[in-house]
Design an enzyme around this catalytic site. Sequence first.
Site, mmCIF file in Angstrom:
data_model
loop_
_atom_site.group_PDB
_atom_site.id
_atom_site.type_symbol
_atom_site.label_atom_id
_atom_site.label_comp_id
_atom_site.label_asym_id
_atom_site.label_seq_id
_atom_site.Cartn_x
_atom_site.Cartn_y
_atom_site.Cartn_z
ATOM 1 N N ARG A 10 0.842 -1.205 0.000
ATOM 2 C CA ARG A 10 0.000 0.000 0.000
ATOM 3 C C ARG A 10 0.881 1.260 0.000
ATOM 4 O O ARG A 10 0.516 2.279 -0.585
ATOM 5 C CB ARG A 10 -0.957 0.002 1.189
ATOM 6 N N GLU A 58 -18.606 4.588 -1.130
ATOM 7 C CA GLU A 58 -17.802 3.905 -2.143
ATOM 8 C C GLU A 58 -18.531 3.730 -3.470
ATOM 9 O O GLU A 58 -17.923 3.888 -4.541
ATOM 10 C CB GLU A 58 -17.362 2.532 -1.611
ATOM 11 N N PHE A 83 -14.407 -3.005 0.629
ATOM 12 C CA PHE A 83 -15.362 -2.005 0.170
ATOM 13 C C PHE A 83 -15.330 -1.829 -1.347
ATOM 14 O O PHE A 83 -16.365 -1.616 -1.980
ATOM 15 C CB PHE A 83 -15.097 -0.663 0.855
ATOM 16 N N HIS A 109 -5.480 -3.306 1.849
ATOM 17 C CA HIS A 109 -5.923 -4.088 3.005
ATOM 18 C C HIS A 109 -6.679 -5.350 2.585
ATOM 19 O O HIS A 109 -7.716 -5.692 3.134
ATOM 20 C CB HIS A 109 -6.791 -3.242 3.940
ATOM 21 N N ASP A 117 -8.165 -5.962 12.342
ATOM 22 C CA ASP A 117 -9.456 -5.440 11.880
ATOM 23 C C ASP A 117 -10.527 -6.533 11.777
ATOM 24 O O ASP A 117 -11.715 -6.240 11.710
ATOM 25 C CB ASP A 117 -9.304 -4.744 10.521
ATOM 26 N N ARG A 167 -1.654 -4.536 3.684
ATOM 27 C CA ARG A 167 -1.353 -3.704 4.848
ATOM 28 C C ARG A 167 0.004 -4.065 5.450
ATOM 29 O O ARG A 167 0.713 -3.192 5.967
ATOM 30 C CB ARG A 167 -2.454 -3.916 5.898
#
Length: 313
Positions: A10, A58, A83, A109, A117, A167
Amino acid sequence: MAEVKKIATRESYGNALVELGKEHQDLVVLDADLAEATKTGIFQKAFPERHFDFGIAEANMMDAAAGMSTAGLVPFVSTFAMFAAGRAFEQVRNTLGYPHLNVKIGATHGGISVGEDGASHQCCEDFALMRTIPGMVVVSPSDDVEARAAVKAAYEHDGPVYLRFGRLAVPVINDVPGYRFELGKGVTLRDGKDITVIATGLMVAEALAAAETLAAEGIDVRVLNIHTIKPLDEELVLKAAKETGRIVTAEEHNVIGGLGEAVCSCLAENCPTPVRRIGVNDEFGHSGPAAALLKQFGLSAEHIAEVVREMVK
């Protein structure tokens, strides 16, 4: 021995956007209230007039990117993989895929390595979802070097591209002379005659580590890096199947619908070959440290080596 350099892809994505932004005024970046996490904030600081934050909307962001692309811009739409591929799937399919618009999706991610998460954010279904959209290119780079190259290649490609970034910081393995990236073309990182491990994303480094361990045991493992899951480099896959006779696939994704199934489909139709798929076994993840979760779910060099030993026997 020098310590191996590690960078999260990322981070590579954010840095690559800035480099491309300096060269191309038509490149714009859209984010959904996650610029710090997706690292598009790096681009935002450099080119604030070309960065657009849509908040937690989104689906709306995908539609806006579609409109921008029809006005001659090249949008990179960024949010978490869950998302981008999940929440906004209908818009990606109907608004970007169906008219084959020139929009790039930078999904960060992805996979179990999202860690703490938890299951709601650990997207292990995105390869499957994006592969079903006609004309969608699906890319999962293995390290910093490849991620930067993939962003550049995505910009140059005319049509929708889905790029998955992680991530977790991962080893840099492609910083070698003569490295060349091409969409749809896999890379032979290590030759071998006994069995082939075909990996993507962070599993490429694990596959190489497993091959080193197995070499000491007299097992000669070929390692292929398939950074482009769609279109799959079928020629390279078939060559490996014919020459080594056994295949193991490794991906940070559900074993359903991802790299493993793409490889199995190719082989079933062209060169039936024994295959073992390593990935998330049709289950959800849970919260925990990324490194521990990867080991728990079998996404490790140790598990790859174990599966290879079983197949060779």
